[in-house]
Design an enzyme around this catalytic site. Structure first.
Site, PDB file in Angstrom:
ATOM      1  N   PRO A   2      -4.445  10.454  -3.581  1.00 34.55           N
ATOM      2  CA  PRO A   2      -4.994  10.976  -4.838  1.00 34.55           C
ATOM      3  C   PRO A   2      -4.302  12.173  -5.312  1.00 34.55           C
ATOM      4  O   PRO A   2      -3.575  12.913  -4.786  1.00 34.55           O
ATOM      5  CB  PRO A   2      -6.212  11.649  -4.065  1.00 34.55           C
ATOM      6  CG  PRO A   2      -6.398  11.079  -2.591  1.00 34.55           C
ATOM      7  CD  PRO A   2      -5.118  10.441  -2.296  1.00 34.55           C
ATOM      8  N   GLU A   3      -3.795  12.011  -6.647  1.00 40.13           N
ATOM      9  CA  GLU A   3      -3.044  13.203  -7.387  1.00 40.13           C
ATOM     10  C   GLU A   3      -3.960  14.143  -8.055  1.00 40.13           C
ATOM     11  O   GLU A   3      -5.300  13.901  -8.000  1.00 40.13           O
ATOM     12  CB  GLU A   3      -2.238  12.214  -8.282  1.00 40.13           C
ATOM     13  CG  GLU A   3      -0.941  11.425  -7.687  1.00 40.13           C
ATOM     14  CD  GLU A   3      -0.027  12.389  -6.909  1.00 40.13           C
ATOM     15  OE1 GLU A   3       0.032  13.516  -7.195  1.00 40.13           O
ATOM     16  OE2 GLU A   3       0.629  11.566  -6.311  1.00 40.13           O
TER      17      GLU A   3
END
Ligand SMILES: [Zn+2]
Length: 270
Positions: A2-3
């Protein structure tokens, strides 16, 4: 992994379901994730109301009166709001029950995520010394020019340094540099003002776009194989080494300057 856009999408997704609700209980199915889960999470949260859900860099903060629960999704984590009686599966490590009859559930198969505690009025060590948010006004061409001045380090290293700007991961750094026409290994201090301005715009546009795309439902950003559903059709360089540049047709190259492989177009980027 997850960015920033996925974390922001998560924040927007859970906020309407948890804001203003009182926590009725906390279930920790294991004592640790990447780090031990501090006792305040289990002992202090019940009975308190969630007053805000904030994001700083890739950390989510659930604010209650006595402090904040800090959530980091690590490599594979996700937060979902479910019915209280939804059966827990193998990697569902934490449940925060709410007075709405729902539960905020933290799932993290690889356990590189974290659940930590920040007392009211204090700043957790992980949140100290962070640079500006890339979508905040403080991150502009003036700031980047001042930061880059005199530096021989590759511009890509600066973009991925959390002390300089937070949340610009490998994918967004590579794509923004392509769109700005800047070679990833170019010495940061030798890039002109106009090009830095293009770079800042590219970073902001890409992140804002990814957040808009991710903002439909909580599950949309996790594809069936567990990888985040990036806007793959629209990637110019990331993951495309050896393929032709979509703009000029030149074969894209991959290079490794220290941390992680970077793909770039030797013709479009200089
Ligand atoms: Zn090209």
């Amino acid at each position: 992994m997850p960015e920033l856009p996925e974390v922001e999408t998560t924040r927007r997704g859970i906020a309407p379901h948890v804001l203003g609700h009182r926590i009725t209980g906390v279930v920790l199915r294991r004592p640790d994730l990447r780090w031990p889960i501090p006792p305040q999470i289990r002992d202090d949260l019940p009975g308190q109301r969630i007053d805000d859900v904030r994001r700083r860099a890739k950390y989510l903060l659930l604010d209650v009166q006595t402090g904040s629960a800090i959530v980091h999704l690590g490599m594979s984590g996700s937060l979902r709001v479910l019915a209280a009686d939804a059966p827990a599966k193998a990697h569902d490590h934490v449940d925060i029950s709410l007075d709405s009859g729902r539960v905020l559930r933290l799932t993290d198969p690889r356990r590189f995520g974290a659940l930590l505690w920040q007392p009211h009025g204090e700043t957790h060590g992980l949140l100290r010394g962070l640079g500006p948010e890339p979508l905040a006004d403080a991150f502009d061409a003036d700031y980047l020019a001042a930061t880059a001045r005199g530096r021989a380090a590759p511009i890509k290293h600066l973009l991925m340094d959390q002390r300089i700007v937070v949340g610009v991961g490998n994918i967004y750094a590579a794509e923004a540099l392509f769109r700005a026409g800047i070679h990833p290994a170019r010495a940061a201090g030798r890039i002109g003002r106009a090009r830095l301005e293009r770079l800042v715009s590219a970073i902001r546009e890409i992140l804002a776009y990814a957040i808009r795309r991710g903002g439909t439902t909580l599950r949309d950003f996790i594809s069936p194989d567990g990888e985040p559903g990036y806007f793959e059709q629209e990637l110019f360089v990331y993951g495309r080494a050896g393929e032709p540049c979509k703009v000029c047709g030149t074969v894209l190259r991959a290079a490794d300057w220290g941390q992680r492989a970077t793909v770039y177009c030797p013709r479009c980027q200089r």
